[in-house]
Scaffold this active site. Structure first.
Site, mmCIF file in Angstrom:
data_model
loop_
_atom_site.group_PDB
_atom_site.id
_atom_site.type_symbol
_atom_site.label_atom_id
_atom_site.label_comp_id
_atom_site.label_asym_id
_atom_site.label_seq_id
_atom_site.Cartn_x
_atom_site.Cartn_y
_atom_site.Cartn_z
ATOM 1 N N THR A 198 -30.983 -31.895 11.622
ATOM 2 C CA THR A 198 -30.583 -33.284 11.348
ATOM 3 C C THR A 198 -29.990 -33.376 9.944
ATOM 4 O O THR A 198 -28.943 -34.002 9.739
ATOM 5 C CB THR A 198 -31.793 -34.226 11.477
ATOM 6 O OG1 THR A 198 -32.290 -34.156 12.819
ATOM 7 C CG2 THR A 198 -31.399 -35.663 11.166
ATOM 8 N N VAL A 239 -10.039 -32.362 12.243
ATOM 9 C CA VAL A 239 -10.195 -30.928 12.010
ATOM 10 C C VAL A 239 -9.448 -30.210 13.131
ATOM 11 O O VAL A 239 -9.661 -30.501 14.306
ATOM 12 C CB VAL A 239 -11.684 -30.517 12.001
ATOM 13 C CG1 VAL A 239 -11.826 -29.008 11.944
ATOM 14 C CG2 VAL A 239 -12.404 -31.166 10.824
ATOM 15 N N GLU A 279 -26.264 -34.516 8.829
ATOM 16 C CA GLU A 279 -26.026 -35.668 7.955
ATOM 17 C C GLU A 279 -25.320 -35.259 6.658
ATOM 18 O O GLU A 279 -24.477 -35.995 6.148
ATOM 19 C CB GLU A 279 -27.342 -36.385 7.640
ATOM 20 C CG GLU A 279 -28.121 -36.902 8.851
ATOM 21 C CD GLU A 279 -27.341 -37.829 9.758
ATOM 22 O OE1 GLU A 279 -26.295 -38.361 9.346
ATOM 23 O OE2 GLU A 279 -27.761 -37.994 10.917
ATOM 24 N N LEU A 287 -32.927 -40.530 14.108
ATOM 25 C CA LEU A 287 -33.264 -39.286 13.408
ATOM 26 C C LEU A 287 -32.795 -39.298 11.963
ATOM 27 O O LEU A 287 -33.417 -38.693 11.095
ATOM 28 C CB LEU A 287 -32.619 -38.094 14.114
ATOM 29 C CG LEU A 287 -33.212 -37.655 15.438
ATOM 30 C CD1 LEU A 287 -32.406 -36.493 15.997
ATOM 31 C CD2 LEU A 287 -34.668 -37.252 15.262
ATOM 32 N N ASP A 307 -31.671 -29.400 18.113
ATOM 33 C CA ASP A 307 -31.607 -28.505 16.950
ATOM 34 C C ASP A 307 -31.338 -27.057 17.349
ATOM 35 O O ASP A 307 -30.568 -26.352 16.686
ATOM 36 C CB ASP A 307 -32.923 -28.573 16.160
ATOM 37 C CG ASP A 307 -32.958 -29.768 15.217
ATOM 38 O OD1 ASP A 307 -32.172 -30.717 15.431
ATOM 39 O OD2 ASP A 307 -33.767 -29.752 14.266
ATOM 40 N N THR A 365 -11.395 -27.459 15.937
ATOM 41 C CA THR A 365 -12.432 -27.885 16.870
ATOM 42 C C THR A 365 -11.750 -28.446 18.111
ATOM 43 O O THR A 365 -10.835 -29.257 17.992
ATOM 44 C CB THR A 365 -13.335 -28.964 16.241
ATOM 45 O OG1 THR A 365 -12.525 -30.043 15.756
ATOM 46 C CG2 THR A 365 -14.139 -28.390 15.092
ATOM 47 N N TRP A 399 -16.468 -35.021 18.467
ATOM 48 C CA TRP A 399 -15.707 -35.635 19.560
ATOM 49 C C TRP A 399 -14.792 -36.762 19.069
ATOM 50 O O TRP A 399 -14.031 -37.316 19.845
ATOM 51 C CB TRP A 399 -16.638 -36.159 20.652
ATOM 52 C CG TRP A 399 -17.517 -37.291 20.224
ATOM 53 C CD1 TRP A 399 -17.246 -38.639 20.330
ATOM 54 C CD2 TRP A 399 -18.823 -37.205 19.622
ATOM 55 N NE1 TRP A 399 -18.292 -39.372 19.826
ATOM 56 C CE2 TRP A 399 -19.272 -38.522 19.390
ATOM 57 C CE3 TRP A 399 -19.648 -36.152 19.265
ATOM 58 C CZ2 TRP A 399 -20.514 -38.796 18.801
ATOM 59 C CZ3 TRP A 399 -20.871 -36.423 18.689
ATOM 60 C CH2 TRP A 399 -21.296 -37.726 18.453
ATOM 61 N N HIS A 422 -21.723 -35.139 7.267
ATOM 62 C CA HIS A 422 -21.084 -36.460 7.087
ATOM 63 C C HIS A 422 -20.899 -36.769 5.608
ATOM 64 O O HIS A 422 -19.859 -37.295 5.189
ATOM 65 C CB HIS A 422 -21.959 -37.559 7.704
ATOM 66 C CG HIS A 422 -21.946 -37.612 9.199
ATOM 67 N ND1 HIS A 422 -20.800 -37.530 9.954
ATOM 68 C CD2 HIS A 422 -22.971 -37.781 10.096
ATOM 69 C CE1 HIS A 422 -21.112 -37.635 11.242
ATOM 70 N NE2 HIS A 422 -22.421 -37.777 11.353
#
Lengths: 109, 364
Positions: free
Chosen positions: B215, B243, B219, B178, B282, B246, B230, B222
Site C-alpha cells: 500500500t 506512461v 501511495e 487502505l 499485495d 504500460t 488503467w 502517487h
C-alpha cells in the site's frame, strides 16, 4: 414524504462483497468494513435534499460529487446534478434494516 | 499545454460542493490546476525524450512517520515501521524477491528507480530524531473527507515541512480504505501519504491480503506523480496513465489475477496487473516500469526538486558524504553526481518555477 418509505438519510458505503444477484448492499460510513484496495463508492443523502456521491479518485481518496436527491415513490429515489456535472440516475430501495441498506442492482452499481 | 487526464472532471464537479473539502478545493482549484498542468508539461518532456534525468546516483528521501493511534494496537511498533521502510527500498530498487514472478515478456521493463527512503535523522529544528512521531488521538478512526489526521488541531499530527520530508501518517482509516496520497502540486500542509496501520509494513498489526507493505509503495508512487495504470477512467479504454510502456487496460484489477488478463484488445499479454499502480493484492504486485521510473524521477527534478538539490550540492568529494550523513536528516545522494549536473538541474528547475508562477498569476 411517504411515512412508509425507508429512511435512507445518512452516509452509506458500498459493501460490494455482500452484493447478491439482485441487490447492492450499503452500510453506514462508520461500519467496520473489510479493507479494500479499491476505494468504496458511497452516497450521502442529506435531509435537506442535498446529495454527495463518492467515487474512487486518482490518488485513492474518494472524490465527492455534489447533487440533489428526491423521493419519487415510496421506494424510488431520483438523484440529479443540477449544475450539470453528472448524469441523473434512479435508485430503487429494496430494504433498510438497521445498518444495512439495499438497492436494486444495475442502476448505479 | 498538455490536457489533464480524465479525472479533471470530478475536480470540476467539486466546485459546486458544500462540504469543507469542497470549499478548500474551491479556493485552491484554479492554482492547483495550473500547477498540475505545469507539472504534466514537465513530465511530458522527459517522457518524449526532450529531457533526460540528470541524476545518475541514488537518492534517499527522508521520511517522518506519524503514528496517530486511538488504541495500543494502533500504536504500531518501531519494528513494523522499519519493515515498511525496508519494503519501500526493495520495491523502488527492484530488489524485491518476488520480482522474479513478473512474466518474462515484461521482465525487460522492470525498473530500478534509484530512489530510496530512510527515517529522518534530524527534525526540522536540526535535533536528532528517530523519524517516528507518536500521537494519541480521541478519534477512533479517520475519514478521507477532511484530512483530519494531518493536523494536531483535528486529532492528528502536524506535518513536518513537506519540501524536506515525506510525511507518512499511519492510523485507522474509516470505510475499509487502505490509504491515500496527494499528488505533487497540492497544498503543502497536507502533502504526504496516509496508510492504514494494518496495511503498513509486513509484521505486527498487518492483515492479509494487504500484509506485504505494498500500500505504501502504491501511495508513494502517487506522491511521485504516478497515476493508476488503467488511467482512472473507470472501466473504459480511453484512460491514460501518461506512461508509454504500460499497456492500455480497462479498469483496475483486484485480488490475484492470472496471466494473461485481457482487456481493451491488449492481447496477447493483456493487463500489467502485477504493477504496483494497479489494485491487486499485495502478493500480486511487484514492479514499476522504466517509463514509470522516468516519470517519478522527472517529478524529483521538477515539483519535488527540493529533495534532490540539497543532495546534489553535497556530493562530489568524500567530505561531502560526511556532511550528508550529518545533515539535518536531509536527503542523501550517492553515485556520480557532479557540479555540472547540479547547475543543469538548477537551471531547469528555475525555468519550471518561473513558468509555473506565470501560469498562476495569469501573466502569459
Amino acid at each position: 414524504m411517504n411515512e412508509e418509505a425507508p429512511d435512507i438519510v445518512g452516509a452509506w458505503l458500498h459493501a460490494y462483497e455482500e452484493d447478491t444477484d439482485t441487490t447492492a448492499v450499503y452500510h453506514p460510513e462508520d461500519y467496520p468494513f473489510r479493507p479494500s484496495r479499491r476505494p468504496r463508492r458511497g452516497m450521502d443523502f442529506h435531509a435537506d435534499g442535498t446529495f454527495v456521491e463518492w467515487v474512487p479518485g486518482p490518488d485513492d481518496r474518494p472524490r465527492e460529487v455534489a447533487g440533489r436527491w428526491a423521493r419519487q415513490e415510496t421506494d424510488r429515489i431520483r438523484v440529479t446534478f443540477p449544475e450539470g456535472q453528472g448524469e441523473p440516475f434512479d435508485l430503487t430501495v429494496v430494504s433498510r434494516e438497521g445498518d444495512t441498506l439495499s438497492f436494486a442492482r444495475g442502476e448505479r452499481q | 499545454m498538455i490536457d489533464e487526464p480524465e479525472f479533471t472532471e470530478p475536480l470540476a464537479r467539486e466546485l459546486c460542493g458544500t462540504m469543507p473539502v469542497h470549499r478548500r478545493l474551491l479556493n485552491e482549484s484554479m492554482a492547483y490546476r495550473a500547477q498540475r498542468s505545469a507539472i504534466e508539461n514537465q513530465a511530458t518532456q522527459y517522457r518524449l525524450g526532450g529531457r533526460r534525468i540528470s541524476r545518475s546516483g541514488t537518492i534517499s528521501i527522508p521520511v517522518v512517520v506519524h503514528v496517530v493511534h486511538n488504541t495500543d494496537e494502533q500504536n504500531i511498533s518501531d519494528g513494523q515501521i522499519y519493515s515498511q521502510i525496508e519494503i519501500l527500498n526493495q520495491d523502488f530498487r527492484a530488489a524485491n524477491p518476488d520480482v522474479t514472478q513478473v512474466p518474462p515478456v515484461w521482465q525487460p521493463l522492470v525498473a530500478d528507480t534509484m530512489i530510496e527512503f530512510h527515517l529522518a535523522t534530524r527534525n526540522p529544528n536540526g535535533d536528532p530524531t528517530d523519524g517516528i512521531i507518536r500521537v494519541r488521538t480521541t478519534r477512533s478512526s479517520f475519514s478521507h473527507h477532511d484530512d483530519a489526521v494531518k493536523s494536531s488541531a483535528t486529532g492528528g499530527a502536524d506535518p513536518w515541512p513537506s519540501d524536506q520530508y515525506l510525511n507518512m501518517w499511519v492510523c485507522q482509516l474509516r470505510g475499509g480504505l487502505l490509504g491515500y496520497a496527494q499528488f505533487p502540486g497540492g497544498p503543502p500542509d497536507t502533502d504526504g501519504v496516509v496508510i492504514r496501520h494494518s496495511a503498513f509494513g509486513n509484521m505486527g498489526t498487518v492483515a492479509q491480503p494487504f500484509h506485504l507493505g505494498r500500500t505504501a509503495t502504491h501511495e508513494v508512487g502517487h506522491w511521485l506523480n504516478l497515476y493508476h495504470i488503467w488511467g482512472d477512467d473507470g472501466q473504459g479504454c480511453s484512460g491514460d496513465d501518461k506512461v508509454a510502456d504500460t499497456p492500455n487496460q480497462g479498469g483496475g484489477n483486484t485480488g490475484m489475477p492470472t496471466f494473461p488478463h485481457i482487456s481493451c484488445n491488449n492481447g496477447p499479454n493483456g493487463d500489467m496487473f502485477m504493477n504496483y499502480m494497479d489494485y491487486t493484492d499485495d502478493a500480486g504486485m511487484m514492479m514499476f516500469t522504466t517509463g514509470q521510473s522516468t516519470r517519478m524521477n522527472a517529478c524529483l527534478e521538477g515539483p519535488r526538486a527540493s529533495f534532490l538539490i540539497p543532495q546534489l550540492a553535497r556530493v562530489g568529494g568524500p567530505e561531502e558524504r560526511t556532511v550528508a550523513a550529518a545533515s539535518a536528516g536531509g536527503p542523501r545522494v550517492s553515485g556520480n553526481g557532479s557540479q555540472r549536473e547540479l547547475e543543469q538541474l538548477l537551471q531547469e528547475v528555475l525555468k519550471d518555477t518561473r513558468a509555473a508562477l506565470s501560469v498562476i498569476s495569469g501573466s502569459r
